[in-house]
Design an enzyme around this catalytic site. Structure first.
Site, PDB file in Angstrom:
ATOM      1  N   SER A 140       0.860  -1.198   0.000  1.00  0.00           N
ATOM      2  CA  SER A 140       0.000   0.000   0.000  1.00  0.00           C
ATOM      3  C   SER A 140       0.884   1.232   0.000  1.00  0.00           C
ATOM      4  CB  SER A 140      -0.867  -0.005   1.265  1.00  0.00           C
ATOM      5  OG  SER A 140      -1.496   1.256   1.439  1.00  0.00           O
ATOM      6  N   TYR A 155      -1.973  -1.392  10.479  1.00  0.00           N
ATOM      7  CA  TYR A 155      -2.097  -1.521   9.011  1.00  0.00           C
ATOM      8  C   TYR A 155      -0.824  -1.006   8.342  1.00  0.00           C
ATOM      9  CZ  TYR A 155      -3.925  -1.175   4.253  1.00  0.00           C
ATOM     10  OH  TYR A 155      -4.113  -1.330   2.885  1.00  0.00           O
TER      11      TYR A 155
HETATM   12  N1  LIG Z   1      -8.824  -0.469  -1.272  1.00  0.00           N
HETATM   13  C1  LIG Z   1      -7.800   0.326  -1.032  1.00  0.00           C
HETATM   14  O1  LIG Z   1      -7.946   1.558  -0.934  1.00  0.00           O
HETATM   15  C2  LIG Z   1      -6.398  -0.248  -0.926  1.00  0.00           C
HETATM   16  C3  LIG Z   1      -5.315   0.633  -1.012  1.00  0.00           C
HETATM   17  C4  LIG Z   1      -4.012   0.122  -0.920  1.00  0.00           C
HETATM   18  C5  LIG Z   1      -3.821  -1.239  -0.745  1.00  0.00           C
HETATM   19  N2  LIG Z   1      -4.896  -2.068  -0.649  1.00  0.00           N
HETATM   20  C6  LIG Z   1      -4.615  -3.500  -0.482  1.00  0.00           C
HETATM   21  O2  LIG Z   1      -5.064  -4.196  -1.636  1.00  0.00           O
HETATM   22  C7  LIG Z   1      -5.460  -5.526  -1.275  1.00  0.00           C
HETATM   23  C8  LIG Z   1      -6.856  -5.814  -1.820  1.00  0.00           C
HETATM   24  O3  LIG Z   1      -7.752  -4.835  -1.296  1.00  0.00           O
HETATM   25  P1  LIG Z   1      -9.239  -4.620  -1.848  1.00  0.00           P
HETATM   26  O4  LIG Z   1      -9.476  -3.164  -1.834  1.00  0.00           O
HETATM   27  O5  LIG Z   1      -9.458  -5.381  -3.101  1.00  0.00           O
HETATM   28  O6  LIG Z   1     -10.075  -5.256  -0.606  1.00  0.00           O
HETATM   29  P2  LIG Z   1     -11.422  -6.128  -0.532  1.00  0.00           P
HETATM   30  O7  LIG Z   1     -11.879  -5.988   0.884  1.00  0.00           O
HETATM   31  O8  LIG Z   1     -12.349  -5.729  -1.633  1.00  0.00           O
HETATM   32  O9  LIG Z   1     -10.903  -7.598  -0.820  1.00  0.00           O
HETATM   33  C9  LIG Z   1     -10.046  -8.272   0.075  1.00  0.00           C
HETATM   34  C10 LIG Z   1     -10.295  -9.757  -0.040  1.00  0.00           C
HETATM   35  O10 LIG Z   1      -9.419 -10.407   0.906  1.00  0.00           O
HETATM   36  C11 LIG Z   1     -10.154 -11.463   1.496  1.00  0.00           C
HETATM   37  N3  LIG Z   1      -9.594 -11.876   2.781  1.00  0.00           N
HETATM   38  C12 LIG Z   1      -9.624 -11.196   3.942  1.00  0.00           C
HETATM   39  N4  LIG Z   1      -9.074 -11.931   4.914  1.00  0.00           N
HETATM   40  C13 LIG Z   1      -8.690 -13.106   4.361  1.00  0.00           C
HETATM   41  C14 LIG Z   1      -8.069 -14.277   4.847  1.00  0.00           C
HETATM   42  N5  LIG Z   1      -7.738 -14.420   6.152  1.00  0.00           N
HETATM   43  N6  LIG Z   1      -7.795 -15.278   3.975  1.00  0.00           N
HETATM   44  C15 LIG Z   1      -8.127 -15.152   2.673  1.00  0.00           C
HETATM   45  N7  LIG Z   1      -8.732 -14.088   2.154  1.00  0.00           N
HETATM   46  C16 LIG Z   1      -9.016 -13.056   2.986  1.00  0.00           C
HETATM   47  C17 LIG Z   1     -11.563 -10.897   1.641  1.00  0.00           C
HETATM   48  O11 LIG Z   1     -12.520 -11.925   1.859  1.00  0.00           O
HETATM   49  C18 LIG Z   1     -11.733 -10.158   0.337  1.00  0.00           C
HETATM   50  O12 LIG Z   1     -12.311 -10.978  -0.665  1.00  0.00           O
HETATM   51  C19 LIG Z   1      -5.362  -5.596   0.251  1.00  0.00           C
HETATM   52  O13 LIG Z   1      -4.140  -6.204   0.617  1.00  0.00           O
HETATM   53  C20 LIG Z   1      -5.359  -4.139   0.669  1.00  0.00           C
HETATM   54  O14 LIG Z   1      -4.714  -3.913   1.902  1.00  0.00           O
HETATM   55  C21 LIG Z   1      -6.182  -1.600  -0.754  1.00  0.00           C
END
Ligand SMILES: NC(=O)c1ccc[n+]([C@@H]2O[C@H](COP(=O)([O-])OP(=O)(O)OC[C@H]3O[C@@H](n4cnc5c(N)ncnc54)[C@H](O)[C@@H]3O)[C@@H](O)[C@H]2O)c1
Length: 250
Positions: A140, A154
């Site tokens: 991130s 986080y």
């Molecule tokens: N959305 C943002 O603004 C953002 C920004 C920077 C980084 N990220 C990172 O990008 C990645 C994806 O984020 P996203 O926005 O698509 O989130 P999201 O919440 O839409 O999807 C995350 C997925 O991870 C799964 N998950 C959670 N815990 C789990 C576990 N213990 N085992 C297996 N699966 C699990 C959830 O069920 C979900 O399907 C994450 O690592 C997040 O930290 C997101």
């Protein structure tokens, strides 16, 4: 096709960026193993891919559990005998609970950081016995700059992903395993980002910090991940640079 006949694992691929990566990878010729704990959502993503005549399957994996990674490894070796690509994407948002909770700190580190360690450990144990592979870890922007409104667990967990990625890349380059991290900025809110989703004022205050003043699209990140996963990002040991204007790679 940029991933023709490759076997890929994408964690957290039932939703969000992981689902976008699963779709794009499948369209580029990979068989995609969609891993998540949300079985219905993950199965739907796999079904939609297969209905479009691409290739995917759903596999239940809690990324924080080492025994479940071992089970996945056995499944992959029995069915395919190799793994070309791992995307460690699953994660929890740091904006949904008490920002001073130590339990929340531990949970964020289990799901966001330890999971990446376990995923790399599992994938490398396969890839080091074949002709390499590519691992992409989703970190991130919170690993690069200080951010407000988010649990320190986080930012710490995403910083750990960044540095584990760098060290693993150095340690396994000689096995032709490429390991990179991707650092998305503000994307559509994570399912667990309850405060961002439920409080428009909070959302507005955060979006003002983004120079383009908009949320990123999942496809924009998926395309960067695709490049790193593909052979196009093949700068590894063994490539010779031209010294006389002649041709290059071995
Ligand atoms: N959305 C943002 O603004 C953002 C920004 C920077 C980084 N990220 C990172 O990008 C990645 C994806 O984020 P996203 O926005 O698509 O989130 P999201 O919440 O839409 O999807 C995350 C997925 O991870 C799964 N998950 C959670 N815990 C789990 C576990 N213990 N085992 C297996 N699966 C699990 C959830 O069920 C979900 O399907 C994450 O690592 C997040 O930290 C997101």
């Amino acid at each position: 096709m940029r991933l023709k006949n490759k076997i890929s694992v994408i964690t957290g691929a039932a939703n969000g960026m992981g689902a976008a990566e699963a779709n794009l990878f499948a369209q580029q010729g990979s068989h995609v193993i969609i891993c998540d704990i949300l079985d219905d959502d993950g199965t739907n993503v796999a079904n939609q891919i297969n209905e479009s005549n691409y290739s995917a399957e759903y596999y239940h994996l809690d990324v924080s559990q080492e025994d479940q990674w071992q089970n996945l490894k056995h499944h992959i070796m029995d069915k395919f005998g190799r793994l070309d690509i791992l995307v460690n994407n699953a994660g929890l948002s740091g904006t949904s609970g008490d920002l001073t909770s130590t339990d929340y700190y531990d949970e964020l580190n289990e799901i966001n950081a330890k999971s990446v360690y376990l995923g790399m450990k599992t994938a490398i144990s396969i890839m080091e016995n074949q002709n390499g592979g590519s691992i992409v870890n989703i970190s991130s922007m919170a690993a690069l700059v200080g951010v407000d409104y988010v649990h320190l667990g986080y930012t710490g967990s995403k910083g750990a992903v960044r540095m584990m990625t760098k060290a693993a890349a150095v340690q396994y380059a000689d096995k032709s395993i490429r390991i990179n991290s991707v650092h998305p900025g503000m994307m559509p809110p994570m399912a667990t980002a309850k405060r961002l989703i439920n409080d428009p004022k909070f959302f507005d205050s955060v979006i003002k910090t983004v120079p383009m003043e908009r949320v990123g699209k999942v496809e924009e990140v998926a395309n960067a991940v695709l490049f790193l996963a593909s052979d196009e990002a093949s700068y590894i040991t063994g490539i010779e640079l031209p010294v006389d204007g002649g041709s290059t790679a071995k």
